[in-house]
Design a protein around this motif. Structure first.
Motif, PDB file in Angstrom:
ATOM      1  N   LYS A   1      40.160  36.743  41.194  1.00  0.00           N
ATOM      2  CA  LYS A   1      38.733  36.903  41.549  1.00  0.00           C
ATOM      3  C   LYS A   1      37.812  36.742  40.352  1.00  0.00           C
ATOM      4  O   LYS A   1      36.949  37.587  40.086  1.00  0.00           O
ATOM      5  CB  LYS A   1      38.492  38.256  42.229  1.00  0.00           C
ATOM      6  N   LEU A   2      37.945  35.627  39.647  1.00  0.00           N
ATOM      7  CA  LEU A   2      37.025  35.320  38.551  1.00  0.00           C
ATOM      8  C   LEU A   2      35.951  34.362  39.072  1.00  0.00           C
ATOM      9  O   LEU A   2      36.174  33.648  40.050  1.00  0.00           O
ATOM     10  CB  LEU A   2      37.777  34.659  37.393  1.00  0.00           C
ATOM     11  N   LEU A   3      34.803  34.354  38.412  1.00  0.00           N
ATOM     12  CA  LEU A   3      33.745  33.407  38.789  1.00  0.00           C
ATOM     13  C   LEU A   3      33.949  32.114  38.002  1.00  0.00           C
ATOM     14  O   LEU A   3      33.905  32.117  36.773  1.00  0.00           O
ATOM     15  CB  LEU A   3      32.375  34.006  38.495  1.00  0.00           C
ATOM     16  N   PRO A   4      34.182  30.990  38.702  1.00  0.00           N
ATOM     17  CA  PRO A   4      34.586  29.757  38.026  1.00  0.00           C
ATOM     18  C   PRO A   4      33.524  29.161  37.112  1.00  0.00           C
ATOM     19  O   PRO A   4      33.851  28.444  36.172  1.00  0.00           O
ATOM     20  CB  PRO A   4      34.907  28.806  39.182  1.00  0.00           C
ATOM     21  N   LYS A   5      32.251  29.461  37.382  1.00  0.00           N
ATOM     22  CA  LYS A   5      31.193  28.831  36.580  1.00  0.00           C
ATOM     23  C   LYS A   5      30.835  29.627  35.333  1.00  0.00           C
ATOM     24  O   LYS A   5      29.958  29.246  34.576  1.00  0.00           O
ATOM     25  CB  LYS A   5      29.945  28.616  37.435  1.00  0.00           C
ATOM     26  N   LEU A   6      31.483  30.770  35.153  1.00  0.00           N
ATOM     27  CA  LEU A   6      31.201  31.580  33.973  1.00  0.00           C
ATOM     28  C   LEU A   6      32.374  31.504  33.001  1.00  0.00           C
ATOM     29  O   LEU A   6      33.518  31.343  33.418  1.00  0.00           O
ATOM     30  CB  LEU A   6      30.971  33.047  34.372  1.00  0.00           C
ATOM     31  N   THR A   7      32.066  31.627  31.704  1.00  0.00           N
ATOM     32  CA  THR A   7      33.136  31.626  30.709  1.00  0.00           C
ATOM     33  C   THR A   7      33.876  32.956  30.763  1.00  0.00           C
ATOM     34  O   THR A   7      33.481  33.874  31.482  1.00  0.00           O
ATOM     35  CB  THR A   7      32.567  31.458  29.288  1.00  0.00           C
ATOM     36  N   VAL A   8      34.973  33.012  29.999  1.00  0.00           N
ATOM     37  CA  VAL A   8      35.758  34.246  29.924  1.00  0.00           C
ATOM     38  C   VAL A   8      34.864  35.417  29.524  1.00  0.00           C
ATOM     39  O   VAL A   8      34.862  36.469  30.168  1.00  0.00           O
ATOM     40  CB  VAL A   8      36.908  34.061  28.910  1.00  0.00           C
ATOM     41  N   LYS A  61      36.057  44.115  22.701  1.00  0.00           N
ATOM     42  CA  LYS A  61      37.145  45.099  22.572  1.00  0.00           C
ATOM     43  C   LYS A  61      38.176  44.914  23.679  1.00  0.00           C
ATOM     44  O   LYS A  61      39.383  44.893  23.423  1.00  0.00           O
ATOM     45  CB  LYS A  61      36.525  46.510  22.626  1.00  0.00           C
ATOM     46  N   SER A  62      37.706  44.756  24.912  1.00  0.00           N
ATOM     47  CA  SER A  62      38.676  44.678  26.004  1.00  0.00           C
ATOM     48  C   SER A  62      39.387  43.329  26.010  1.00  0.00           C
ATOM     49  O   SER A  62      40.562  43.244  26.384  1.00  0.00           O
ATOM     50  CB  SER A  62      38.033  44.997  27.351  1.00  0.00           C
ATOM     51  N   LEU A  63      38.709  42.259  25.573  1.00  0.00           N
ATOM     52  CA  LEU A  63      39.395  40.972  25.476  1.00  0.00           C
ATOM     53  C   LEU A  63      40.463  41.011  24.379  1.00  0.00           C
ATOM     54  O   LEU A  63      41.519  40.399  24.496  1.00  0.00           O
ATOM     55  CB  LEU A  63      38.400  39.840  25.203  1.00  0.00           C
ATOM     56  N   GLU A  64      40.187  41.780  23.341  1.00  0.00           N
ATOM     57  CA  GLU A  64      41.173  41.948  22.281  1.00  0.00           C
ATOM     58  C   GLU A  64      42.399  42.695  22.826  1.00  0.00           C
ATOM     59  O   GLU A  64      43.537  42.330  22.554  1.00  0.00           O
ATOM     60  CB  GLU A  64      40.538  42.728  21.131  1.00  0.00           C
ATOM     61  N   ASP A  65      42.132  43.717  23.619  1.00  0.00           N
ATOM     62  CA  ASP A  65      43.221  44.520  24.179  1.00  0.00           C
ATOM     63  C   ASP A  65      44.167  43.684  25.043  1.00  0.00           C
ATOM     64  O   ASP A  65      45.357  43.981  25.141  1.00  0.00           O
ATOM     65  CB  ASP A  65      42.669  45.673  25.021  1.00  0.00           C
ATOM     66  N   VAL A  66      43.633  42.666  25.725  1.00  0.00           N
ATOM     67  CA  VAL A  66      44.516  41.838  26.565  1.00  0.00           C
ATOM     68  C   VAL A  66      44.979  40.589  25.819  1.00  0.00           C
ATOM     69  O   VAL A  66      45.651  39.733  26.389  1.00  0.00           O
ATOM     70  CB  VAL A  66      43.827  41.434  27.891  1.00  0.00           C
ATOM     71  N   GLY A  67      44.581  40.462  24.541  1.00  0.00           N
ATOM     72  CA  GLY A  67      45.069  39.369  23.714  1.00  0.00           C
ATOM     73  C   GLY A  67      44.435  38.025  24.009  1.00  0.00           C
ATOM     74  O   GLY A  67      45.081  36.986  23.955  1.00  0.00           O
ATOM     75  N   LEU A  68      43.137  38.024  24.327  1.00  0.00           N
ATOM     76  CA  LEU A  68      42.470  36.756  24.641  1.00  0.00           C
ATOM     77  C   LEU A  68      41.241  36.525  23.772  1.00  0.00           C
ATOM     78  O   LEU A  68      40.328  35.807  24.148  1.00  0.00           O
ATOM     79  CB  LEU A  68      42.034  36.753  26.115  1.00  0.00           C
ATOM     80  N   LYS A  69      41.244  37.111  22.588  1.00  0.00           N
ATOM     81  CA  LYS A  69      40.038  37.038  21.776  1.00  0.00           C
ATOM     82  C   LYS A  69      39.712  35.614  21.344  1.00  0.00           C
ATOM     83  O   LYS A  69      38.557  35.279  21.084  1.00  0.00           O
ATOM     84  CB  LYS A  69      40.193  37.929  20.550  1.00  0.00           C
ATOM     85  N   ASN A  70      40.736  34.746  21.311  1.00  0.00           N
ATOM     86  CA  ASN A  70      40.491  33.373  20.871  1.00  0.00           C
ATOM     87  C   ASN A  70      40.086  32.442  22.019  1.00  0.00           C
ATOM     88  O   ASN A  70      39.877  31.266  21.819  1.00  0.00           O
ATOM     89  CB  ASN A  70      41.727  32.831  20.153  1.00  0.00           C
ATOM     90  N   LYS A  71      39.982  32.974  23.232  1.00  0.00           N
ATOM     91  CA  LYS A  71      39.631  32.106  24.369  1.00  0.00           C
ATOM     92  C   LYS A  71      38.307  32.515  25.002  1.00  0.00           C
ATOM     93  O   LYS A  71      38.053  32.246  26.168  1.00  0.00           O
ATOM     94  CB  LYS A  71      40.736  32.195  25.438  1.00  0.00           C
ATOM     95  N   GLN A 127      40.442  26.380  32.676  1.00  0.00           N
ATOM     96  CA  GLN A 127      41.111  25.864  31.480  1.00  0.00           C
ATOM     97  C   GLN A 127      42.242  26.785  31.028  1.00  0.00           C
ATOM     98  O   GLN A 127      42.911  26.519  30.047  1.00  0.00           O
ATOM     99  CB  GLN A 127      40.094  25.734  30.331  1.00  0.00           C
ATOM    100  N   LEU A 128      42.423  27.890  31.767  1.00  0.00           N
ATOM    101  CA  LEU A 128      43.422  28.880  31.367  1.00  0.00           C
ATOM    102  C   LEU A 128      44.629  28.830  32.307  1.00  0.00           C
ATOM    103  O   LEU A 128      44.529  28.385  33.451  1.00  0.00           O
ATOM    104  CB  LEU A 128      42.826  30.287  31.422  1.00  0.00           C
ATOM    105  N   SER A 129      45.756  29.335  31.822  1.00  0.00           N
ATOM    106  CA  SER A 129      46.934  29.465  32.685  1.00  0.00           C
ATOM    107  C   SER A 129      46.740  30.670  33.605  1.00  0.00           C
ATOM    108  O   SER A 129      45.844  31.495  33.389  1.00  0.00           O
ATOM    109  CB  SER A 129      48.180  29.671  31.824  1.00  0.00           C
ATOM    110  N   GLY A 130      47.606  30.755  34.614  1.00  0.00           N
ATOM    111  CA  GLY A 130      47.501  31.874  35.556  1.00  0.00           C
ATOM    112  C   GLY A 130      47.591  33.224  34.868  1.00  0.00           C
ATOM    113  O   GLY A 130      46.824  34.136  35.167  1.00  0.00           O
ATOM    114  N   GLY A 131      48.527  33.326  33.930  1.00  0.00           N
ATOM    115  CA  GLY A 131      48.715  34.595  33.219  1.00  0.00           C
ATOM    116  C   GLY A 131      47.473  34.962  32.422  1.00  0.00           C
ATOM    117  O   GLY A 131      47.048  36.121  32.393  1.00  0.00           O
ATOM    118  N   GLU A 132      46.865  33.935  31.800  1.00  0.00           N
ATOM    119  CA  GLU A 132      45.653  34.201  31.016  1.00  0.00           C
ATOM    120  C   GLU A 132      44.498  34.604  31.923  1.00  0.00           C
ATOM    121  O   GLU A 132      43.722  35.500  31.594  1.00  0.00           O
ATOM    122  CB  GLU A 132      45.287  32.957  30.198  1.00  0.00           C
ATOM    123  N   GLN A 133      44.412  33.933  33.078  1.00  0.00           N
ATOM    124  CA  GLN A 133      43.344  34.296  34.017  1.00  0.00           C
ATOM    125  C   GLN A 133      43.498  35.742  34.462  1.00  0.00           C
ATOM    126  O   GLN A 133      42.524  36.486  34.572  1.00  0.00           O
ATOM    127  CB  GLN A 133      43.372  33.374  35.240  1.00  0.00           C
TER     128      GLN A 133
END
Lengths: 232, 299
Positions: A91-98, A122-132, A139-145
């Motif tokens: 349930k992410l919004l496709p037109k918005l960035t991470v 902070k929360s993106l760091e906690d899930v390990g996506l700070k570089n995306k 543009q992301l894999s299922g796991g990243e989404q």
């Protein structure tokens, strides 16, 4: 005092199907609980009742001292602000960035921009996506989404994280990554996590509290439980 | 602070969505425009009608001529009776002599002619000039006065004034009927525009609900969108009515047909009209969008 309590809960849908029969349950604060069962066992209904998507036909559902069953439609948002929810389909919004997807949750609550920025990173760091941060969901894999969805769910520091089959669309390796993220959140933030799943491997590896449902009835409730085939 | 941030977001979203659904927004805006042009005409017309009818009504007087042989005593008796009639607001009495002097003052011709008549010979009559409280009942009042002893003739501006006022009021009624029908159509169109926006943003709304946005937060952008449509729709009518009325006023030098029908001076009248038009546009937009929100956004 238990964080979550269900007392004599029954849920019958309008089409006459009864999903949950007379369920009594208590979940402690800070615990990590699996709800397992086959299709139609009522695990999704149970999760839905916890965030007041569905109302029980009978009984009480108490989350953090709040009787969810009595909550008026207009006041549901007060409950939702205290918990995070993760779904199988992200349930992410496709037109918005991470970044924007995670920030969206705080924008809806009218947070200040500077605070939003701090909490989102902070929360993106906690899930390990700070570089995306600036990628779009497609543009992301299922796991990243799914990790973005988890970041959005925890960005407001909820006391409770509900997960409805979060690994349902992922392969075993990605699923384990998600489970590690969830376990860290449980440990570091002290967030209570309730996760509905039918992934046997995950449940057996994690060795957490397991609640087994079968056709709307509670079958077992064990600390450090396992996925028991015979019960299902 | 928090409320302002939320409102800012709502306004931003509203403008975005007007542009995103441009064709349907344009349909609603044109409909509001047409409605508001007629609203503007109706407002200008009815204010002007009201203005000159009150002007005329202020001047409307019943003139009463007494019999030639009425004595001073009898005139006083008549005065008492007139005083008792409830619709009479004020009156003045002039004796033959006073009427004569007044007429002589006004015209050279009268001066010489009237000099020949003295006292009992005078063709002039004692007169009362009566003003009434309620012009609508002027006819009944005149009839009552006519029945008093020694009163010979009663005159008031019957005929022309009555017809003029009733013609304008019926025009007013028809215009209001048209405006009402057009507003209904406009509201219907706005409901549909907002409905499209809501369905386009269904997923977003679902997520907003999950993350704990209050109903107010979810609804406000859509209601503001309706108000924005109303705002856009009122631009052309405001320009048209402002410049149109100024041109109209200048063309007729401020009078219509005769000096009896005076137009209202454009300033500050046109600003008031613009404000009414703008307000109507925004309120109609708001009613339409809240209707759509209530119908299609079950939160």
């Amino acid at each position: 005092m238990d964080f979550i309590r269900l007392i004599n809960v029954e849920k019958r849908y309008k089409n006459g199907v009864t999903a949950i029969y007379d369920l009594n349950l208590a979940i402690e604060k800070g615990s990590f609980v699996f709800i397992v069962g086959g299709s139609g066992s009522g695990k999704s209904t149970l999760i839905k009742m916890l965030y007041r998507e569905e109302k029980p036909t009978k009984g009480q559902v108490i989350v953090g001292g709040l009787d969810v069953a009595k909550l008026k439609n207009k006041k549901v948002y007060r409950l939702r602000r205290k918990l995070g929810i993760v779904f199988q389909d992200y349930k992410l919004l496709p037109k918005l960035t991470v970044y924007e997807n995670v920030a969206f949750a705080l924008e809806c609550l009218g947070e200040k921009k500077s605070i939003i920025r701090q909490k989102v990173l902070k929360s993106l760091e906690d899930v390990g996506l700070k570089n995306k941060v600036h990628s779009y969901p497609d543009q992301l894999s299922g796991g990243e989404q799914q990790r973005v969805a988890i970041a959005r769910a925890i960005v407001n520091d909820p006391k409770l994280l509900l997960c409805d089959e979060p690994t349902g669309n992922l392969d075993p390796a990605k699923s384990m990554e998600i489970m590690q993220v969830l376990e860290e959140i449980n440990k570091n933030r002290g967030t209570t996590i309730i996760m509905a799943t039918h992934d046997k491997e995950i449940v057996n590896k994690m060795k957490k509290q397991v609640i087994t449902l079968k056709e709307g009835h509670l079958v077992t409730n064990k600390k450090k439980g396992k996925y028991e085939d015979e019960a299902i | 602070m928090k409320l302002f941030r939320m409102l800012g977001r709502s306004i931003r979203d509203a403008f975005k969505s007007v542009i995103r659904n441009f064709s349907l927004s344009l349909a609603s805006i044109s409909c509001i425009t047409i409605t508001l042009i007629i609203v503007a005409i109706a407002v200008i017309a009815s204010f002007n009608v009201q203005n000159f009818t009150t002007e005329i009504e202020k001047d409307l007087t019943i003139v009463i001529f007494l019999d030639g042989e009425t004595t001073e005593e009898e005139a006083k008796q008549v005065e008492k009776t007139i005083k008792k009639i409830s619709n009479v607001s004020e009156y003045t009495f002039q004796t033959k002599q006073e009427v004569k002097e007044k007429m002589q003052e006004e015209s050279e011709v009268f001066k010489t002619v009237l000099d020949n008549f003295e006292g009992e010979d005078s063709p002039l009559k004692d007169t009362f000039q009566v003003k009434v409280k309620d012009v609508e009942k002027i006819k009944q009042t005149a009839e009552k006065i006519e029945k008093i002893d020694h009163v010979s003739v009663v005159r008031y501006g019957e005929g022309m004034v009555d017809k003029l006022v009733s013609a304008f009021t019926s025009i007013e009624k028809v215009t209001y009927g048209i405006v009402f029908a057009l507003i209904l159509v406009t509201i219907f169109l706005i409901v549909n525009t907002i409905k499209l926006t809501i369905s386009a943003r269904r997923k977003e709304i679902g997520i907003m609900r999950l993350v704990g946005a209050s109903n107010f937060t979810i609804k406000t952008p859509f209601i503001i969108e309706g108000m924005v449509l109303g705002l856009f729709g009122s631009i052309i009518p405001i320009i048209l009515s402002t410049y149109g009325y100024i041109a109209f006023y200048n063309h007729f030098d401020g009078y219509l047909y005769s000096e009896l029908i005076q137009l209202i001076v454009p300033e500050p009248f046109i600003y008031q009209v613009s404000l009414i038009v703008l307000g109507t546009g925004i309120i109609v937009g708001m009613i339409g969008s809240s209707g759509a929100v209530r119908k299609y956004l079950k939160v």
